[in-house]
Motif scaffolding. Structure first.
Motif, PDB file in Angstrom:
ATOM      1  N   ALA A 255       0.831  -1.215   0.000  1.00  0.00           N
ATOM      2  CA  ALA A 255       0.000   0.000   0.000  1.00  0.00           C
ATOM      3  C   ALA A 255       0.864   1.264   0.000  1.00  0.00           C
ATOM      4  O   ALA A 255       0.442   2.300  -0.515  1.00  0.00           O
ATOM      5  N   LEU A 256       2.059   1.179   0.565  1.00  0.00           N
ATOM      6  CA  LEU A 256       2.933   2.360   0.603  1.00  0.00           C
ATOM      7  C   LEU A 256       3.895   2.411  -0.582  1.00  0.00           C
ATOM      8  O   LEU A 256       4.478   3.456  -0.862  1.00  0.00           O
ATOM      9  N   LYS A 257       4.085   1.294  -1.273  1.00  0.00           N
ATOM     10  CA  LYS A 257       4.899   1.300  -2.502  1.00  0.00           C
ATOM     11  C   LYS A 257       4.057   1.759  -3.687  1.00  0.00           C
ATOM     12  O   LYS A 257       4.518   2.539  -4.519  1.00  0.00           O
ATOM     13  N   GLU A 258       2.829   1.239  -3.736  1.00  0.00           N
ATOM     14  CA  GLU A 258       1.937   1.531  -4.877  1.00  0.00           C
ATOM     15  C   GLU A 258       1.060   2.709  -4.471  1.00  0.00           C
ATOM     16  O   GLU A 258      -0.121   2.567  -4.190  1.00  0.00           O
ATOM     17  N   HIS A 259       1.661   3.863  -4.446  1.00  0.00           N
ATOM     18  CA  HIS A 259       1.071   5.030  -3.780  1.00  0.00           C
ATOM     19  C   HIS A 259       1.491   6.253  -4.571  1.00  0.00           C
ATOM     20  O   HIS A 259       2.521   6.231  -5.254  1.00  0.00           O
ATOM     21  N   SER A 260       0.729   7.346  -4.459  1.00  0.00           N
ATOM     22  CA  SER A 260       1.088   8.551  -5.210  1.00  0.00           C
ATOM     23  C   SER A 260       2.380   9.172  -4.684  1.00  0.00           C
ATOM     24  O   SER A 260       2.997  10.008  -5.342  1.00  0.00           O
ATOM     25  N   TYR A 261       2.793   8.765  -3.464  1.00  0.00           N
ATOM     26  CA  TYR A 261       4.021   9.274  -2.866  1.00  0.00           C
ATOM     27  C   TYR A 261       4.765   8.055  -2.338  1.00  0.00           C
ATOM     28  O   TYR A 261       4.932   7.864  -1.146  1.00  0.00           O
ATOM     29  N   GLY A 262       5.153   7.181  -3.278  1.00  0.00           N
ATOM     30  CA  GLY A 262       5.614   5.836  -2.913  1.00  0.00           C
ATOM     31  C   GLY A 262       6.951   5.813  -2.188  1.00  0.00           C
ATOM     32  O   GLY A 262       7.846   6.606  -2.463  1.00  0.00           O
ATOM     33  N   CYS A 263       7.077   4.852  -1.268  1.00  0.00           N
ATOM     34  CA  CYS A 263       8.312   4.688  -0.490  1.00  0.00           C
ATOM     35  C   CYS A 263       9.419   4.058  -1.337  1.00  0.00           C
ATOM     36  O   CYS A 263       9.150   3.262  -2.228  1.00  0.00           O
ATOM     37  N   ALA A 264      10.659   4.378  -0.973  1.00  0.00           N
ATOM     38  CA  ALA A 264      11.838   3.822  -1.648  1.00  0.00           C
ATOM     39  C   ALA A 264      12.254   2.527  -0.968  1.00  0.00           C
ATOM     40  O   ALA A 264      12.355   2.485   0.264  1.00  0.00           O
ATOM     41  N   GLY A 265      12.552   1.504  -1.761  1.00  0.00           N
ATOM     42  CA  GLY A 265      13.099   0.278  -1.195  1.00  0.00           C
ATOM     43  C   GLY A 265      12.695  -0.926  -2.024  1.00  0.00           C
ATOM     44  O   GLY A 265      11.543  -1.032  -2.428  1.00  0.00           O
ATOM     45  N   CYS A 266      13.651  -1.825  -2.287  1.00  0.00           N
ATOM     46  CA  CYS A 266      13.374  -3.095  -2.960  1.00  0.00           C
ATOM     47  C   CYS A 266      13.548  -4.210  -1.934  1.00  0.00           C
ATOM     48  O   CYS A 266      14.496  -4.175  -1.143  1.00  0.00           O
ATOM     49  N   PHE A 267      12.658  -5.187  -1.984  1.00  0.00           N
ATOM     50  CA  PHE A 267      12.717  -6.289  -1.016  1.00  0.00           C
ATOM     51  C   PHE A 267      13.315  -7.525  -1.675  1.00  0.00           C
ATOM     52  O   PHE A 267      12.661  -8.194  -2.479  1.00  0.00           O
ATOM     53  N   THR A 268      14.565  -7.818  -1.346  1.00  0.00           N
ATOM     54  CA  THR A 268      15.311  -8.890  -2.027  1.00  0.00           C
ATOM     55  C   THR A 268      15.778  -9.995  -1.079  1.00  0.00           C
ATOM     56  O   THR A 268      16.531 -10.878  -1.493  1.00  0.00           O
ATOM     57  N   ALA A 269      15.353  -9.941   0.188  1.00  0.00           N
ATOM     58  CA  ALA A 269      15.862 -10.931   1.152  1.00  0.00           C
ATOM     59  C   ALA A 269      15.535 -12.354   0.706  1.00  0.00           C
ATOM     60  O   ALA A 269      16.335 -13.273   0.884  1.00  0.00           O
ATOM     61  N   THR A 270      14.377 -12.549   0.099  1.00  0.00           N
ATOM     62  CA  THR A 270      13.893 -13.889  -0.237  1.00  0.00           C
ATOM     63  C   THR A 270      14.731 -14.555  -1.321  1.00  0.00           C
ATOM     64  O   THR A 270      15.016 -15.751  -1.245  1.00  0.00           O
ATOM     65  N   ASN A 271      15.092 -13.788  -2.350  1.00  0.00           N
ATOM     66  CA  ASN A 271      15.684 -14.431  -3.531  1.00  0.00           C
ATOM     67  C   ASN A 271      17.081 -13.937  -3.899  1.00  0.00           C
ATOM     68  O   ASN A 271      17.577 -14.238  -4.992  1.00  0.00           O
ATOM     69  N   THR A 272      17.742 -13.234  -2.983  1.00  0.00           N
ATOM     70  CA  THR A 272      19.058 -12.686  -3.324  1.00  0.00           C
ATOM     71  C   THR A 272      20.060 -13.745  -3.772  1.00  0.00           C
ATOM     72  O   THR A 272      20.745 -13.551  -4.779  1.00  0.00           O
ATOM     73  N   MET A 273      20.184 -14.848  -3.071  1.00  0.00           N
ATOM     74  CA  MET A 273      21.253 -15.800  -3.425  1.00  0.00           C
ATOM     75  C   MET A 273      21.044 -16.429  -4.803  1.00  0.00           C
ATOM     76  O   MET A 273      21.983 -16.461  -5.604  1.00  0.00           O
ATOM     77  N   PRO A 274      19.829 -16.895  -5.163  1.00  0.00           N
ATOM     78  CA  PRO A 274      19.632 -17.365  -6.542  1.00  0.00           C
ATOM     79  C   PRO A 274      19.890 -16.268  -7.579  1.00  0.00           C
ATOM     80  O   PRO A 274      20.497 -16.539  -8.631  1.00  0.00           O
ATOM     81  N   LEU A 275      19.459 -15.046  -7.293  1.00  0.00           N
ATOM     82  CA  LEU A 275      19.672 -13.962  -8.262  1.00  0.00           C
ATOM     83  C   LEU A 275      21.157 -13.686  -8.441  1.00  0.00           C
ATOM     84  O   LEU A 275      21.632 -13.465  -9.567  1.00  0.00           O
ATOM     85  N   LEU A 276      21.907 -13.702  -7.351  1.00  0.00           N
ATOM     86  CA  LEU A 276      23.349 -13.439  -7.472  1.00  0.00           C
ATOM     87  C   LEU A 276      24.043 -14.562  -8.246  1.00  0.00           C
ATOM     88  O   LEU A 276      24.939 -14.298  -9.051  1.00  0.00           O
ATOM     89  N   ALA A 277      23.607 -15.796  -8.008  1.00  0.00           N
ATOM     90  CA  ALA A 277      24.218 -16.909  -8.765  1.00  0.00           C
ATOM     91  C   ALA A 277      23.962 -16.692 -10.256  1.00  0.00           C
ATOM     92  O   ALA A 277      24.859 -16.892 -11.092  1.00  0.00           O
ATOM     93  N   HIS A 278      22.759 -16.256 -10.594  1.00  0.00           N
ATOM     94  CA  HIS A 278      22.421 -15.988 -11.997  1.00  0.00           C
ATOM     95  C   HIS A 278      23.340 -14.900 -12.573  1.00  0.00           C
ATOM     96  O   HIS A 278      23.921 -15.066 -13.650  1.00  0.00           O
ATOM     97  N   VAL A 279      23.493 -13.807 -11.841  1.00  0.00           N
ATOM     98  CA  VAL A 279      24.321 -12.685 -12.323  1.00  0.00           C
ATOM     99  C   VAL A 279      25.783 -13.114 -12.439  1.00  0.00           C
ATOM    100  O   VAL A 279      26.448 -12.842 -13.451  1.00  0.00           O
ATOM    101  N   PHE A 280      26.287 -13.794 -11.419  1.00  0.00           N
ATOM    102  CA  PHE A 280      27.703 -14.203 -11.456  1.00  0.00           C
ATOM    103  C   PHE A 280      27.942 -15.218 -12.566  1.00  0.00           C
ATOM    104  O   PHE A 280      29.002 -15.217 -13.188  1.00  0.00           O
TER     105      PHE A 280
END
Ligand code: NCD
Ligand code: ZN
Length: 347
Positions: A255-280
């Motif tokens: 509700a605060l991300k999808e907002h006319s004055y949206g908050c800054a921040g990406c939530f990556t705790a869940t999938n960081t390690m698979p994503l990093l393996a992909h990038v590396f």
């Protein structure tokens, strides 16, 4: 082709856990893969004293799922009235591992941050003496400076003069997003390091803005143009000891991300390690992933490396990440890289 990779258990050197219901909801996502994390102190109100950090550490430990092994590494939020003696005592007792500098107004909950750096010189001198790192949110807040230039201007007008004025001060440039940041960190010697987030290795500003605004890609510092993303990918995969992972996973309810004055921040705790393996893997640098996630950070912070391990396995079938984490504070959208990821963490 490498299909399996065993690493020392990773650490996250820049993490937002929040408090209360949000803490309870997001902490298991980090504790599942990570052994330790530097916990950012920008709560409302912020964690500014040693006793507040101790109480917050207690709340984090109490929110851990049964059986989870995770060590929160606490920090203090630097203000113009921070007492150097309190910082030194909290560091010497082992409670805190760093102090965070937020230029006032730079990001989420930074209004209590520092306006005039000279007013915190006594704290910084004490930190330099005991080797306690200063983690910097490296953006100027001057309204005239374009938001895409704020990191480069910070380096020239704040960070470089500060390091010259305060020899011996150990500094982590948090979540660098530019080639200038990567170059400055590499040239800074053993008392300077930089964290790099997962999402800044994956998105540039087109992902945020082209074809419709994507609020879940909005974070601070804001993603820059593609050439900067490429510089960050080279830095992260270089193996150089000055670069390590700080996810800056920063949950806000939808509700605060999808907002006319949206908050800054990406939530990556869940999938960081698979994503990093992909990038590396894309960068043909899987053999350097462990340096980035598990060796360089403890090296800079002068902490032992983790003895436990995790294994990443590449499957034919892409990993299905949850679209959202449902917390009692509300749903939090998990960062979506926009392509299939075949690496899984096998526990
Ligand atoms: C962080 C947050 O939400 O606390 N947001 C972000 O976009 N990274 C603050 C920060 O690290 O700047
Ligand atoms: Zn952050």
């Amino acid at each position: 082709m490498m299909n399996s990779l065993t690493l020392r258990r990773p650490d996250d050197w820049h993490l937002h856990l929040r408090d209360g219901a949000m803490l309870k909801g997001v902490l298991p996502e980090t504790a599942r893969h990570f052994a330790r994390a530097i916990i950012m102190p920008n709560l409302v109100p912020p964690i500014v004293t040693g006793s507040q950090a101790m109480a917050y550490q207690g709340r984090i430990l109490a929110a851990l799922p049964e059986g989870a092994v995770f060590e929160p590494l606490m920090t203090l939020y630097l203000t113009e009235t921070t007492d150097p003696a309190d910082v030194v005592a909290a560091a010497q007792s082992g409670l805190i591992k760093a102090v965070k500098l937020y230029p006032a107004g730079a990001t989420t909950n930074s209004h209590g941050g520092v306006r005039d750096l000279t007013r915190v010189y006594p704290v910084l001198e004490a930190m330099a003496k005991i080797g306690l790192p200063l983690c910097t949110h490296g953006e100027v807040t001057t309204p005239e400076v374009d938001i895409f230039d704020r990191e480069a201007v910070f380096i020239d007008t704040v960070l470089d003069p500060l390091r010259r004025a305060m020899p011996g001060l150990r500094v982590v440039m948090e979540h660098i997003t530019t080639a200038e940041g990567a170059d400055y960190a590499a040239a800074g010697g053993p008392d300077l390091a930089a964290t790099i987030t997962t999402h800044h290795l994956i998105i540039n500003r087109n992902h945020l803005l082209v074809g419709g605004i994507r609020p879940h890609y909005y974070c601070l510092p804001v993603a820059k143009r593609e050439s900067h993303r490429q510089a960050l990918r080279r830095a992260a995969t270089s193996g150089l000891p000055c670069y390590f992972l700080g996810t800056d996973s920063a949950p806000h309810v939808d509700a605060l991300k999808e907002h006319s004055y949206g908050c800054a921040g990406c939530f990556t705790a869940t999938n960081t390690m698979p994503l990093l393996a992909h990038v590396f893997e894309e960068m043909q640098a899987l053999d350097r992933l462990e340096a980035f996630t598990s060796l360089n950070g403890p090296g800079f912070y002068r902490l032992p490396v983790n003895e436990a391990q995790i294994t990443l396995v590449k499957h034919e079938v892409p990993q299905v990440f949850p679209e959202k984490i449902l917390t009692e504070a509300g749903p939090v959208t998990v960062f979506n890289p926009g392509y299939p990821v075949h690496w899984h963490v096998s526990l």
